[in-house]
Design an enzyme around this catalytic site. Structure first.
Site, PDB file in Angstrom:
ATOM      1  N   GLU B  53      52.940  78.305  71.858  1.00  0.00           N
ATOM      2  CA  GLU B  53      52.292  78.736  73.155  1.00  0.00           C
ATOM      3  C   GLU B  53      53.445  79.631  73.714  1.00  0.00           C
ATOM      4  O   GLU B  53      54.572  78.929  74.018  1.00  0.00           O
ATOM      5  CB  GLU B  53      51.872  77.792  74.045  1.00  0.00           C
ATOM      6  CG  GLU B  53      51.480  78.227  75.381  1.00  0.00           C
ATOM      7  CD  GLU B  53      50.748  77.220  76.153  1.00  0.00           C
ATOM      8  OE1 GLU B  53      50.915  75.885  75.825  1.00  0.00           O
ATOM      9  OE2 GLU B  53      50.504  77.428  77.478  1.00  0.00           O
ATOM     10  N   ASP B  64      51.968  76.064  87.427  1.00  0.00           N
ATOM     11  CA  ASP B  64      53.218  75.297  86.866  1.00  0.00           C
ATOM     12  C   ASP B  64      53.939  74.498  88.050  1.00  0.00           C
ATOM     13  O   ASP B  64      54.003  75.033  88.971  1.00  0.00           O
ATOM     14  CB  ASP B  64      54.186  76.358  86.320  1.00  0.00           C
ATOM     15  CG  ASP B  64      53.407  76.837  85.000  1.00  0.00           C
ATOM     16  OD1 ASP B  64      53.238  76.093  84.033  1.00  0.00           O
ATOM     17  OD2 ASP B  64      53.369  78.031  84.726  1.00  0.00           O
ATOM     18  N   TYR B 176      41.741  73.849  75.927  1.00  0.00           N
ATOM     19  CA  TYR B 176      42.820  73.274  76.538  1.00  0.00           C
ATOM     20  C   TYR B 176      42.707  72.378  77.449  1.00  0.00           C
ATOM     21  O   TYR B 176      42.194  72.649  78.495  1.00  0.00           O
ATOM     22  CB  TYR B 176      43.797  74.569  77.046  1.00  0.00           C
ATOM     23  CG  TYR B 176      45.282  74.328  77.326  1.00  0.00           C
ATOM     24  CD1 TYR B 176      45.619  72.938  77.881  1.00  0.00           C
ATOM     25  CD2 TYR B 176      46.069  74.982  76.959  1.00  0.00           C
ATOM     26  CE1 TYR B 176      46.893  72.702  78.416  1.00  0.00           C
ATOM     27  CE2 TYR B 176      47.380  74.758  77.319  1.00  0.00           C
ATOM     28  CZ  TYR B 176      47.819  73.891  78.228  1.00  0.00           C
ATOM     29  OH  TYR B 176      49.256  73.503  78.439  1.00  0.00           O
TER      30      TYR B 176
END
Lengths: 394, 272
Positions: B53, B64, B176
């Site tokens: 990734e 994040d 995911y």
């Protein structure tokens, strides 16, 4: 009865957020629609706005300022609200909503500190835990508001990323929300963010324009030629604009921060510059970005306008030609700040000083209504410092 | 072979190679610098990565945590641009499938079609846009589908069934699954709810189910595999590791860690 709110204003708006937040946005939208139709909720909000905030706020004909401007200038006195700015209208409404949703913890971002103070105040009143994210540069230049928030029982978390201002505070608040979404409501302070926030904030702020419209009709016997408000994310401006939108002869003027000058790049005027639109903090709107799409740092002497994004409905009002957006420099805002203090005995927030500066710089009008969105006590240290450097303002 | 097919083949190859789940380490492109990140990409492959990734640095990465946020900012401060950051994929894209992780505004700024063309040019197999949920994804999905690229969606523990069904049906490459409620970053323990989260995800999609966010030790990776993950994504732990040493030592550091994670995914009793 509607079951959803509009998510887009033309091409603008949307929900560009991590999947983790989508259930929370859906829950928020449903709760808002229910509350909007619940007479008891509305009565409680109205009662608090009247007796706790002090609404309706006056519409004041500033005669000495009008003489300088060359036309009548009416100030919508949101600075007289409890906590000293329009931010309380939204914070109180959203805190009531959070309580209704069973949330126990509130997070908020703040630039100038006004939204943080408003959120801390609403949380004290409603017995909610409150965490406010604030850039460390803003903590430096808005010290009195930090002290007020702490006194009200809120935890102020300094954000040390990037330019240490509003953009980073919003990002930090969103990250907190992603992590604590189950028990936490995020009271976003401006008409920005993913749907349904821009609509919720607009609806909680439209009281500014509803009052102002009735007041100006009563006092002046006519609608204003122009309604003028400063635009950071754009909550006081969307609030005062919306009730005038259908009055085709009333010009709606949004005033952004030109900072050191739009041409220098050191500004906070994405709507005025009108470059390529993009995604910031969950919605697609006018933003400041480089060719790659990296978000640029904004600059303004006013912490509340120091933001590289804008509310999506403003971008749409601009594209439709219904509102126009202009920018006022740091120096023009400082001059208007000092002038309003001396002529009217009113110390306006630096944010609101941008709107005043615009009406002074553009004299050709029959009647202007200017949103005095907040008081300037918080800005004293910063302004005295700057005026000292710049020499005495005339 | 299209990107979608390459990703499917990589998951299958990991199985036939004796591992219970494919290993997908995350690389922040251009961190600590462009050249070193290319070497780290190769070190990931050498250490046993099945897919990679590749994160493109962004100024405001809302999904994040602090480690990846700081690495992205450091890369930008060192002058990283999107075009050069994407080129890092070329280093390894003929060896393993590369799935690019990139925030929506970088994609939109370039234009969906142009961005997808660039992915094809650098040999990428797929795209993850962490702030492009189902409602905003149709145009990107079409652009990727036209080019055989996999647009990989994310799902969360709190994603409702109906929504999971819609996302699962549109998933390309793999689904995911975010293991915990929060941003990316290392966490002490795996959530005990993981088997349930994975089972629910699998029930709603035909593609492999990978898990990420918070997996920071080989033990946690093994636990994720045992909980039913087809793939395990390791992010912040690796990004932190390469930031803790001098750039010259970063590739060896990365390789050693990836080897440890890869070893943890070997199915017990089935040495390959």
């Amino acid at each position: 009865m509607s079951t959803t709110l509009p998510h887009r204003f033309g091409p603008y708006g949307g929900q560009y957020v991590p999947e983790l937040l989508m259930p929370a946005l859906t829950e928020l939208e449903a709760a808002w629609i229910e509350a909007s139709e619940d007479a008891a909720f509305q009565a409680r909000l109205t009662s608090l706005l009247n007796d706790y905030v002090g609404r309706p706020s006056p519409l004041y004909l500033a005669e000495r300022l009008s003489e300088v401007a060359g036309h009548p200038v009416y100030l919508k006195r949101e600075d007289l609200n409890h906590t000293g700015a329009h931010k309380i209208n939204n914070a109180l409404g959203q805190a009531l909503l959070a309580k209704r949703m069973g949330k126990t913890r509130i997070i908020a971002e703040t630039g100038a500190g006004q939204h943080g103070v408003a959120s801390a105040t609403a949380c004290a009143l409603l017995d909610l835990e409150c965490v406010v994210y604030m850039g460390t540069e803003d903590i430096r230049r808005q010290r009195p508001n930090v002290q007020r928030m702490e006194l009200l029982g809120a935890t102020v978390v300094g954000v040390d990323a990037g330019a240490r201002t509003l953009k980073e505070a919003v990002s930090a608040a969103i990250r907190d929300w992603v992590t604590n979404v189950a028990d936490t409501h995020y009271i976003i302070g401006s008409a920005v963010g993913p749907a349904p926030y821009p609509v919720i904030v607009r609806e909680l702020q439209r009281i500014i324009g509803e009052e102002a419209r009735a007041q100006v009709l009563e006092k002046a016997g006519r609608l204003p030629e122009r309604v003028i408000a400063c635009v950071g994310g754009g909550s006081n401006s969307i609030g005062i604009f919306i009730p005038f939108v259908d009055d085709a002869d009333v010009q709606l003027i949004g005033v952004e921060a030109a900072g050191e000058g739009v041409e220098t790049g050191r500004h906070g005027a994405p709507l005025t510059v009108a470059g390529r639109a993009g995604v910031l903090h969950g919605s697609y709107s006018a933003i400041m970005q480089d060719e790659d799409g990296q978000i640029l740092e904004a600059h303004s002497i006013s912490a509340g306008l120091d933001y590289p994004g804008s509310g999506p409905e403003h971008a749409w009002l601009r594209d439709q030609g219904r509102a126009s957006y202009h920018a006022i420099t740091d120096q023009q805002a400082l001059d208007a700040f000092a002038l309003t203090a001396r002529l009217e005995g009113i110390i306006p927030a630096l944010e609101s000083s941008h709107a005043i500066a615009w009406t002074l710089a553009n004299p050709d009008s029959a009647i202007d209504v200017v949103c005095l969105s907040g008081r300037g006590d918080k800005d004293l240290a910063e302004v005295l410092d700057k005026l000292g450097i710049a020499g005495p303002a005339s | 072979m299209s990107g979608v097919e390459r990703i499917a083949a990589a998951f299958e190859a990991a199985r036939s190679d004796g591992r219970g789940a494919a290993l997908m380490p995350y690389l922040m492109s251009a961190y600590p610098d462009l050249d070193t990140s290319r070497e780290i990409a190769q070190a990931y492959v050498d250490g046993g990565a099945d897919l990679i990734e590749l994160g493109i640095p962004f100024s405001d990465p809302l999904a994040d945590g602090s480690v990846i946020h700081a690495a992205g900012v450091a890369a930008l401060n060192a002058g990283a641009h999107v075009y050069e950051s994407l080129q890092v994929a070329r280093t390894v894209s003929d060896q393993v499938p590369v799935v690019v992780m990139c925030y929506a505004n970088l994609v939109l700024a370039r234009g969906l079609e142009r961005f997808a063309d660039m992915l094809v040019e650098v040999g990428a197999s797929g795209l993850i846009v962490p702030d492009l949920p189902l409602e905003e994804a149709p145009a990107a999905l079409a652009a990727c589908d036209q080019r055989g690229l996999a647009l990989v969606p994310l799902v969360a523990p709190a994603t409702p069934d109906e929504r999971l069904h819609q996302i699962g049906a549109r998933a390309r490459g793999f689904l995911y699954t975010v293991s915990v409620t929060g941003t990316t970053g290392e966490r002490a323990v795996n959530d005990g709810a993981l088997p349930g989260v994975l089972a629910r995800a699998r029930a709603h999609t035909d593609v492999p189910v990978a898990v990420g966010f918070g997996i920071s030790t080989p033990e946690q990776a093994a636990a994720a595999m045992q909980a039913g993950a087809d793939g395990v994504i390791i992010g912040s732990r690796l990004v932190r590791a390469v930031g803790e040493v001098a750039p010259a030592d970063a590739p060896a550091q990365a390789r050693a860690l990836v080897e440890a994670f890869s070893g943890a995914l070997v199915v017990p009793g089935r040495d390959s």
